[in-house]
Motif scaffolding. Structure first.
Motif, PDB file in Angstrom:
ATOM      1  N   MET A   1       0.831  -1.380  -0.494  1.00 47.22           N
ATOM      2  CA  MET A   1      -0.343   0.341   0.059  1.00 47.22           C
ATOM      3  C   MET A   1       0.651   1.515  -0.117  1.00 47.22           C
ATOM      4  O   MET A   1       1.832   1.521   0.704  1.00 47.22           O
ATOM      5  CB  MET A   1      -0.776   0.102   0.842  1.00 47.22           C
ATOM      6  N   THR A   2       0.492   1.691  -0.638  1.00 45.74           N
ATOM      7  CA  THR A   2       0.940   3.493  -0.525  1.00 45.74           C
ATOM      8  C   THR A   2       1.032   4.449   1.109  1.00 45.74           C
ATOM      9  O   THR A   2       0.035   3.777   1.648  1.00 45.74           O
ATOM     10  CB  THR A   2       0.588   4.489  -1.982  1.00 45.74           C
ATOM     11  N   THR A   3       2.438   5.285   0.983  1.00 47.13           N
ATOM     12  CA  THR A   3       2.485   5.670   2.807  1.00 47.13           C
ATOM     13  C   THR A   3       1.779   6.655   2.488  1.00 47.13           C
ATOM     14  O   THR A   3       1.458   7.085   1.441  1.00 47.13           O
ATOM     15  CB  THR A   3       4.103   5.371   3.021  1.00 47.13           C
ATOM     16  N   GLY A   4       1.541   7.332   3.186  1.00 47.74           N
ATOM     17  CA  GLY A   4       0.637   8.761   3.483  1.00 47.74           C
ATOM     18  C   GLY A   4      -0.494   8.796   3.313  1.00 47.74           C
ATOM     19  O   GLY A   4      -1.048   9.870   3.281  1.00 47.74           O
ATOM     20  N   ILE A   5      -1.400   7.680   3.020  1.00 46.72           N
ATOM     21  CA  ILE A   5      -3.167   7.641   3.117  1.00 46.72           C
ATOM     22  C   ILE A   5      -3.645   7.380   4.153  1.00 46.72           C
ATOM     23  O   ILE A   5      -3.482   7.137   4.825  1.00 46.72           O
ATOM     24  CB  ILE A   5      -2.967   5.620   2.286  1.00 46.72           C
ATOM     25  N   TYR A   6      -4.734   8.772   4.323  1.00 43.88           N
ATOM     26  CA  TYR A   6      -5.069   8.367   5.249  1.00 43.88           C
ATOM     27  C   TYR A   6      -6.616   8.742   4.451  1.00 43.88           C
ATOM     28  O   TYR A   6      -7.142   9.494   3.950  1.00 43.88           O
ATOM     29  CB  TYR A   6      -5.248   9.654   5.911  1.00 43.88           C
ATOM     30  N   ILE A   7      -7.571   7.825   5.249  1.00 48.27           N
ATOM     31  CA  ILE A   7      -8.838   7.666   4.496  1.00 48.27           C
ATOM     32  C   ILE A   7     -10.098   8.256   5.759  1.00 48.27           C
ATOM     33  O   ILE A   7      -9.900   7.377   7.004  1.00 48.27           O
ATOM     34  CB  ILE A   7      -9.725   6.341   4.144  1.00 48.27           C
ATOM     35  N   HIS A   8     -10.861   9.463   5.867  1.00 42.44           N
ATOM     36  CA  HIS A   8     -11.579   9.320   6.658  1.00 42.44           C
ATOM     37  C   HIS A   8     -12.789  10.200   6.145  1.00 42.44           C
ATOM     38  O   HIS A   8     -13.314  10.467   4.303  1.00 42.44           O
ATOM     39  CB  HIS A   8     -11.301  10.378   7.661  1.00 42.44           C
ATOM     40  N   PRO A   9     -13.967  10.478   7.063  1.00 39.94           N
ATOM     41  CA  PRO A   9     -15.360  10.948   6.724  1.00 39.94           C
ATOM     42  C   PRO A   9     -15.040  12.277   5.937  1.00 39.94           C
ATOM     43  O   PRO A   9     -14.152  13.178   6.734  1.00 39.94           O
ATOM     44  CB  PRO A   9     -16.031  11.101   7.908  1.00 39.94           C
ATOM     45  N   ALA A  10     -15.892  12.953   5.850  1.00 40.24           N
ATOM     46  CA  ALA A  10     -15.365  14.230   5.076  1.00 40.24           C
ATOM     47  C   ALA A  10     -15.902  14.716   6.018  1.00 40.24           C
ATOM     48  O   ALA A  10     -17.917  14.238   5.835  1.00 40.24           O
ATOM     49  CB  ALA A  10     -16.041  14.565   3.603  1.00 40.24           C
ATOM     50  N   TYR A  11     -15.983  15.889   6.597  1.00 35.01           N
ATOM     51  CA  TYR A  11     -16.573  16.872   7.096  1.00 35.01           C
ATOM     52  C   TYR A  11     -17.436  18.282   6.676  1.00 35.01           C
ATOM     53  O   TYR A  11     -16.741  18.873   6.398  1.00 35.01           O
ATOM     54  CB  TYR A  11     -16.456  17.135   8.905  1.00 35.01           C
ATOM     55  N   LYS A  12     -18.528  19.293   7.223  1.00 30.66           N
ATOM     56  CA  LYS A  12     -18.548  20.535   6.911  1.00 30.66           C
ATOM     57  C   LYS A  12     -17.247  20.976   7.321  1.00 30.66           C
ATOM     58  O   LYS A  12     -16.725  22.043   6.340  1.00 30.66           O
ATOM     59  CB  LYS A  12     -19.582  20.936   7.512  1.00 30.66           C
ATOM     60  N   SER A  13     -16.571  21.207   7.895  1.00 28.29           N
ATOM     61  CA  SER A  13     -14.478  21.783   7.686  1.00 28.29           C
ATOM     62  C   SER A  13     -13.928  21.364   7.300  1.00 28.29           C
ATOM     63  O   SER A  13     -12.805  22.643   6.487  1.00 28.29           O
ATOM     64  CB  SER A  13     -14.658  21.315   9.103  1.00 28.29           C
ATOM     65  N   ASP A  14     -14.450  20.948   6.378  1.00 33.35           N
ATOM     66  CA  ASP A  14     -13.383  20.735   5.069  1.00 33.35           C
ATOM     67  C   ASP A  14     -14.116  21.022   4.008  1.00 33.35           C
ATOM     68  O   ASP A  14     -13.511  20.406   2.228  1.00 33.35           O
ATOM     69  CB  ASP A  14     -13.585  18.696   4.525  1.00 33.35           C
ATOM     70  N   HIS A  15     -15.107  21.766   3.798  1.00 33.61           N
ATOM     71  CA  HIS A  15     -15.877  22.322   2.511  1.00 33.61           C
ATOM     72  C   HIS A  15     -14.664  23.172   1.974  1.00 33.61           C
ATOM     73  O   HIS A  15     -14.423  22.632   0.128  1.00 33.61           O
ATOM     74  CB  HIS A  15     -16.752  23.488   2.946  1.00 33.61           C
ATOM     75  N   SER A  16     -13.691  24.238   2.264  1.00 36.25           N
ATOM     76  CA  SER A  16     -12.741  24.877   1.354  1.00 36.25           C
ATOM     77  C   SER A  16     -11.893  23.328   0.560  1.00 36.25           C
ATOM     78  O   SER A  16     -11.739  23.946  -0.650  1.00 36.25           O
ATOM     79  CB  SER A  16     -11.895  25.295   2.123  1.00 36.25           C
TER      80      SER A  16
END
Length: 106
Positions: free
Chosen positions: A1-16
């Protein structure tokens, strides 16, 4: 697997960050809907894949109507494999839901 991968839910704070990603060079499937892509923020599942703090892919398939999950958005950076993004995001997003066998994903 490629390093530095992070998977998480998107939140309203991620809008920009999501808005900037959607306006960059990407491959995108966007379901035509009354709601805008950014209007889906806060609805789950809406997940993002980041590599070294840069968004590489987004997947949103909130339930609508009950027990029906529409893929409203799948977007991938041109520099990332769409197949790898799907294989990483979809199972993770699906696990996050109390998905019932009788539910449908369209």
């Amino acid at each position: 697997m490629t390093t530095g991968i992070y998977i998480h839910p998107a939140y309203k704070s991620d809008h920009s960050a999501i808005e900037a990603f959607l306006n960059s060079k990407i491959q995108i499937h966007r379901h035509l809907d009354w709601r805008t892509t950014l209007g889906l923020l806060g609805s789950q599942p809406f997940w993002m894949l980041k590599q070294h703090d840069h968004i590489k892919a987004l997947l949103a398939f909130p339930v609508d109507p009950p027990e029906i999950y529409w893929v409203h958005l799948f977007a991938v950076a041109n520099t990332y494999s769409a197949e790898n993004a799907w294989d990483q995001l979809f199972p993770r997003a699906l696990e996050s839901q109390s998905f019932k066998p009788e539910a449908s994903i369209v």
